[in-house]
Design a protein around this motif. Sequence first.
Motif, short mmCIF file in Angstrom:
data_model
loop_
_atom_site.label_atom_id
_atom_site.label_comp_id
_atom_site.label_asym_id
_atom_site.label_seq_id
_atom_site.Cartn_x
_atom_site.Cartn_y
_atom_site.Cartn_z
N CYS A 39 -20.01 28.97 181.24
CA CYS A 39 -20.68 27.74 180.44
C CYS A 39 -20.34 26.57 180.86
N ASP A 40 -19.06 26.05 181.00
CA ASP A 40 -18.82 24.71 181.34
C ASP A 40 -19.45 24.30 182.41
N LEU A 41 -19.46 25.31 183.46
CA LEU A 41 -20.10 24.87 184.78
C LEU A 41 -21.46 24.58 184.72
N VAL A 43 -23.38 23.78 181.88
CA VAL A 43 -23.76 22.45 181.30
C VAL A 43 -23.39 21.41 182.08
N SER A 44 -22.25 21.19 182.94
CA SER A 44 -21.92 20.18 183.92
C SER A 44 -23.11 20.08 184.83
N LEU A 45 -23.83 21.07 185.33
CA LEU A 45 -24.51 20.81 186.35
C LEU A 45 -25.73 20.37 185.79
N VAL A 47 -25.85 18.43 183.18
CA VAL A 47 -25.69 17.06 182.65
C VAL A 47 -25.39 16.17 184.11
N ARG A 48 -24.78 16.47 184.94
CA ARG A 48 -24.29 15.63 185.97
C ARG A 48 -25.06 15.61 187.11
N LYS A 49 -25.91 16.85 187.35
CA LYS A 49 -26.54 16.68 188.64
C LYS A 49 -28.09 16.34 188.42
N ALA A 54 -26.73 15.86 176.83
CA ALA A 54 -25.56 16.91 176.88
C ALA A 54 -26.09 18.00 175.73
N GLU A 58 -26.60 22.03 176.90
CA GLU A 58 -25.89 23.08 175.97
C GLU A 58 -26.93 24.24 175.66
N ILE A 83 -26.35 29.93 188.42
CA ILE A 83 -26.44 28.47 188.93
C ILE A 83 -27.82 28.23 189.55
N ASP A 105 -25.47 13.02 191.36
CA ASP A 105 -24.50 12.87 190.27
C ASP A 105 -23.56 12.19 191.07
N ALA A 108 -19.46 12.91 190.85
CA ALA A 108 -19.10 14.33 191.82
C ALA A 108 -19.14 13.90 193.30
#
Lengths: 193, 409
Positions: A39-41, A43-45, A47-49, A54, A58, A83, A105, A108
């Motif tokens: 899940c974290d990965l 959501v991070s993708l 948001v960041r990429k 946020a 989610e 992914i 991003d 990163a």
Amino acid sequence: MAPEAIHDPPPVLPPVLPPLPPDGGVDESVFARIYGEHCDLLVSLAVRKFQVPAVDAEALAHEVFLSYLRHADEVRDLRHWLIGAICNASRYYWRKRGRHIEQLDTEAAAERADPRSRDVLTDLPNSIAIAEVLDAMPPRWAHILRLRYFEGYSIKEIAEQENVTSKYMQKLVAKCLQRAQEIFNGLRARKDK
Amino acid sequence: MTTHSDDVTHLAECSACRQRYAANVVPFDPAARRNREREFTSVAAKLERERDESSDVVARYLRDTPTDEWSRLAEMPDLRNNAALEQMSEEVRRRLDRQSTEALAIANVATSISETLPPGAYPSIVLAQLRSTAWRDRANALRYAARYDEALQSIERAESIVQQFVTLPYDHAVVQLVKGMILAQIGRLDEAYVVLSECRNIFREHHDTRRFQQAALAEANALYEATKYTEARRVYEDLLREPLDVEYQARIHNNLGYCATQLGDFVQANIHFSEAIAKFTDLGFTDEIPRTERGAGLVFIARGQIATGLGHLENARRAFRINGMVEEAALCALNIAAVLVERGDDSDARSIIQTIADELAAAGLDKNAIAAVVRLRDAIDMDDATVETVRTVHALIEVLRDSVHESAN
């Protein structure tokens, strides 16, 4: 005449089933683990990429997990599948909202070298040449090429934006490419002089 | 050093980078996250439970219900769940080739059930998936039944369902794969290869090798049919870089041989055909070897490479005879005879036609076929044979062969 074997179906590979408890019963912890591990990965993708907000990220990640359940029997590589799913979901998210750019991003990006930087000496002049070519093209044509090759839009989607048929857009893209090639050749010839 | 933002393949494979990437970045509501996780696990458990409790339920109902009453099955409470719909999808797939009417009847039941499930039965995204699957299966069954207009309507219904969710690009790609095949079959090739190319890329991103291969093959096929041989070759070559089993490699080499021949690259064409034959030989696919040779021979001849083409046809004929495939050997010999007649080599043409007549008679095959071949030989004797005459006999033997095989089945 078409090749004879061209219609043959591809080989059917044996499915890799998701891990299930040995007695064949339902073990919710298996699915909780899938959610917890990824899940974290996801959501991070988002948001960041892709700079998805946020809260929406989610929700997107959650829907990706739900959509996985009906494909669980046929997914052979869970992490890559998830992914791929979140990246496409993020792109569709922005397209539905009329924003076209896949966001960088920056944080990163600073952490790790881009493997493609190995070819920077050839890639950089190419990038400059592309920018020059696009600048020299009619704005609509440059816009179409940007959508197709920089932002990953499908022919159908660009056709819808431009209010033309997919078939016409396919021809137009080919024409744009041809024109780009001509401009590029002209620029190169001028520089060679 | 340049920067990058899209090296997701690396993230998928490197645990350390993954952890760093995901760590302490996104603020979220822990309670909402827990609720979502709970919803996911409970839906997952429900689907699994239904699968466990419904094993073979569809096969049982289909077996115990007369075919003309299958439409009533949509009302059976046992079948009104995701697990039964998954089984129906599988039953449709199994029947597509030989029993497309039954496949369509089952797909109709599935669409009827999926459209009438109550909204609360599953999360809306899961409902959309099972509805789109049912409509996609219906489209596929209609495609196999050659009812293309209805197939297109069905697949567009499936498409409209998945497009309501931004998180269903993968399901959309699966729908597009069928849509692309329908478009190709009705000759809308320009649209077909665009659609197939898009779904191919989505499958690649999801690491779905099987569907990626299906989409790539269908796309290359559409490009070939649209006489875009360079583009078709590129897609085949792209496919060949994937880890494929040997049979698949052999078929792609065969298709690359066709592309290269059409592009006038006869050296490459020979290499690809030879690769295909070598791989079929390794696999022991003795029937495929002469078929590949015959295809190569015909396409070389069509491109004016007569000597090379005749060489392949001779090889094919010899291999068919060794395999005891008398009719196939005769058809191959007629292909050779057509070339010989066209270039006025009547003596060799007569000799090969006589051999065909003898072989067909020795094998005790259809008297009409033998009579047609004998008439062709007589026409050559009277200097009255044309390429068209040879092709007419070829067509007749093909029809007779097919009717014998159909009645045997």
